[in-house]
Design a protein around this motif. Structure first.
Motif, short mmCIF file in Angstrom:
data_model
loop_
_atom_site.label_atom_id
_atom_site.label_comp_id
_atom_site.label_asym_id
_atom_site.label_seq_id
_atom_site.Cartn_x
_atom_site.Cartn_y
_atom_site.Cartn_z
N UNK A 115 -29.20 18.60 -10.29
CA UNK A 115 -27.90 18.13 -10.76
C UNK A 115 -27.97 17.70 -12.22
N UNK A 116 -29.05 17.02 -12.58
CA UNK A 116 -29.23 16.65 -13.99
C UNK A 116 -29.47 17.89 -14.84
N UNK A 117 -30.21 18.85 -14.32
CA UNK A 117 -30.47 20.08 -15.07
C UNK A 117 -29.16 20.83 -15.32
N UNK A 118 -28.24 20.77 -14.36
CA UNK A 118 -26.98 21.49 -14.51
C UNK A 118 -26.17 20.95 -15.69
N UNK A 119 -26.05 19.63 -15.79
CA UNK A 119 -25.27 19.09 -16.90
C UNK A 119 -26.03 19.24 -18.21
N UNK A 120 -27.34 19.26 -18.17
CA UNK A 120 -28.11 19.51 -19.39
C UNK A 120 -27.79 20.90 -19.94
N UNK A 121 -27.68 21.88 -19.06
CA UNK A 121 -27.32 23.24 -19.48
C UNK A 121 -25.89 23.30 -20.00
N UNK A 132 -28.75 7.96 -10.81
CA UNK A 132 -29.80 7.00 -10.43
C UNK A 132 -31.17 7.65 -10.43
N UNK A 133 -31.25 8.92 -10.86
CA UNK A 133 -32.55 9.57 -11.04
C UNK A 133 -33.24 8.95 -12.25
N UNK A 134 -34.52 8.69 -12.13
CA UNK A 134 -35.26 8.06 -13.22
C UNK A 134 -35.55 9.06 -14.33
N UNK A 135 -35.94 8.55 -15.49
CA UNK A 135 -36.29 9.42 -16.61
C UNK A 135 -37.52 10.26 -16.29
N UNK A 136 -38.38 9.77 -15.39
CA UNK A 136 -39.54 10.56 -14.96
C UNK A 136 -39.12 11.72 -14.07
N UNK A 137 -37.99 11.59 -13.38
CA UNK A 137 -37.52 12.63 -12.49
C UNK A 137 -36.97 13.84 -13.21
N UNK A 138 -36.41 13.62 -14.40
CA UNK A 138 -35.91 14.74 -15.21
C UNK A 138 -35.80 14.29 -16.66
N UNK A 197 -11.56 15.47 -25.67
CA UNK A 197 -11.69 14.75 -24.41
C UNK A 197 -13.11 14.24 -24.23
N UNK A 198 -13.23 13.02 -23.76
CA UNK A 198 -14.54 12.45 -23.46
C UNK A 198 -14.86 12.72 -21.98
N UNK A 199 -16.03 13.28 -21.74
CA UNK A 199 -16.41 13.72 -20.39
C UNK A 199 -17.48 12.79 -19.82
N UNK A 200 -17.32 12.42 -18.57
CA UNK A 200 -18.36 11.73 -17.81
C UNK A 200 -18.86 12.65 -16.72
N UNK A 201 -20.14 12.63 -16.43
CA UNK A 201 -20.72 13.54 -15.44
C UNK A 201 -21.61 12.74 -14.50
N UNK A 202 -21.25 12.74 -13.22
CA UNK A 202 -22.10 12.09 -12.21
C UNK A 202 -23.07 13.12 -11.66
N UNK A 203 -24.37 12.86 -11.79
CA UNK A 203 -25.41 13.77 -11.31
C UNK A 203 -26.16 13.11 -10.16
N UNK A 204 -26.07 13.68 -8.98
CA UNK A 204 -26.75 13.14 -7.81
C UNK A 204 -28.27 13.09 -8.05
N UNK A 205 -28.91 12.13 -7.41
CA UNK A 205 -30.33 11.89 -7.68
C UNK A 205 -31.27 12.70 -6.80
N UNK A 206 -30.77 13.45 -5.81
CA UNK A 206 -31.65 14.25 -4.96
C UNK A 206 -32.11 15.49 -5.73
N UNK A 207 -33.39 15.55 -6.03
CA UNK A 207 -33.91 16.65 -6.83
C UNK A 207 -33.48 16.49 -8.28
N UNK A 208 -33.88 17.42 -9.12
CA UNK A 208 -33.53 17.35 -10.54
C UNK A 208 -32.42 18.35 -10.89
#
Length: 402
Positions: free
Chosen positions: A14-20, A38-44, A1-12
């Motif tokens: 949500x992105x950290x969660x999918x990274x783990x 919509x979090x920038x690469x500088x944000x996480x 299965x191919x997974x898509x993950x939407x990570x909210x941009x408030x704080x880092x």
């Protein structure tokens, strides 16, 4: 299965969660994952996936040319959405980005962390989704509708920290992944920790205290707001004048004089392992890191939407895993500890560590690992839903016809 993950941009977080979570997948499966944010690469900075797997979404802020504002009031916005401006070109573009990418990359399942609006976009476009359910009081209509529209809910925390107020059907529909905090192969020793502290100060008195194995309180603060914890530092110093206080993260200049060391570190784990006490807010990632350590916690929840941190703090306190600030002060005051005897007080807390829940990696990784591994086992979302997910939930949807 191919997974898509939407990570909210408030704080880092949500992105950290999918990274783990991505780190739990085999490399070949990890490469099929797509993250929308919509979090920038500088944000996480992601470590488990590369930039080609990330769709940087257009912002969703209100614009001057919106026909209707995002929160236009009763009779002017759907009750099932928190925020829904009309005529917003950026939101139109990001919606196209999401749906077009799902179609082009043949994404089988979306995981939404967190956005009621993205969840409803998926449901109306007939895209299967899971909804990440954070702590807090989320019993408003938009959240409940997003929960109802999901194949299941995903909680990135242990079931024992579930709020008592949560409706039964919501808990039944939830997969509890526990905290995802992989254990390092080479944990630091106390001697290494002291060497690190020695290198962070030029104060001979502080160095002598470290050498004498003085008691240590580490104050951990994130970048989502630290002023409330900083405001407690003068009182903390008055309560325990002889304890070494270390501040990690941002700190107001006026508060530096109340701590022995103020610094920033990439890895807080040694401080969590070797301090005698941790003073911190209740952000999900911070609690995840601290929860499985034996070190006692004093929690000072920040104000967040839906009482997210307050509810987490209450659950930790009810479980006996943490003390509130008032409980902490009462312990100090009620025991009438002399100014030079705060070491004895903290030693008593240390003696109580054996009563704290202390879990190892083998206790809390399997739930998340089993979840991520299941997505690699089944070729279709339907087979995964019927053969893996529903048995996990012990639920069955009503398949009757109207």
């Amino acid at each position: 299965m191919r997974i898509g993950y939407y990570a909210h941009h408030h704080g880092s977080g949500h992105c950290r969660q999918i990274d783990k979570l991505a780190g739990l997948l085999p490399l070949e499966n990890r490469q099929q994952l797509t993250v929308f944010t919509s979090l920038t690469s500088e944000g996480y900075t992601f470590t488990a996936i590369n930039e080609q797997q990330i769709i940087r979404l257009h912002a969703e802020d209100e614009r001057a040319d919106d026909v209707l504002k995002g929160r236009a009031g009763e009779h002017w916005q759907p009750a099932s959405l928190h925020y829904s401006p009309v005529g917003n070109a950026d939101i139109q573009k990001r919606s196209h980005q999401i749906l077009d990418t799902i179609y082009q990359r043949k994404i089988d399942l979306m995981i939404v962390d967190v956005s009621v609006e993205v969840a409803m976009l998926c449901r109306t476009a007939s895209v299967p989704y899971l909804y990440v359910r954070l702590p807090g009081c989320r019993d408003d209509v938009p959240h409940l509708e997003a929960f109802a529209g999901a194949l299941a809910l995903v909680a990135p925390y242990p079931r024992v920290l579930e709020a008592a107020m949560t409706p039964r059907w919501v808990t039944q529909k939830t997969l509890y992944l526990d905290f995802i905090t992989p254990t390092k192969n080479n944990p630091s020793t106390y001697e290494d920790f002291v060497k690190t502290l020695m290198a962070l100060t030029d104060d001979d008195k502080v160095r002598e205290a470290f050498s004498a194995s003085a008691q240590i309180i580490t104050v951990i603060k994130g970048y989502g707001g630290h002023e409330a914890i900083d405001a407690k530092l003068p009182e903390l110093r008055r309560l325990l004048p002889n304890t070494l206080i270390i501040s990690l993260g941002p700190i107001d200049d006026a508060m530096r004089r109340y701590v022995d060391i103020a610094t920033h570190v990439d890895d807080v784990t040694p401080f969590m392992q070797h301090s005698d006490y941790l003073l911190m807010a209740c952000g999900l990632n911070a609690v995840a890191q601290a929860y499985h350590q034996a070190t006692p916690l004093v929690v000072l929840p920040d104000e967040r939407p839906h009482q997210e941190q307050e509810v987490m703090a209450q659950a930790l306190i009810a479980q006996g895993r943490a003390l509130s600030w008032e409980q902490f002060k009462s312990l100090v005051t009620d025991k009438h500890i002399p100014a030079n005897s705060d070491k004895l007080f903290l030693q008593q807390i240390q003696d109580d560590k054996s009563q704290m829940p202390s879990l190892t990696s083998t206790d809390y990784l399997p739930a998340a690992q089993a979840f991520m591994s299941s997505t690699t086992t089944y070729s279709t979302t339907k087979s995964w839903f019927n053969e893996w997910l529903l048995p996990q939930l012990n639920l069955k949807p009503d398949l009757g016809h109207s």
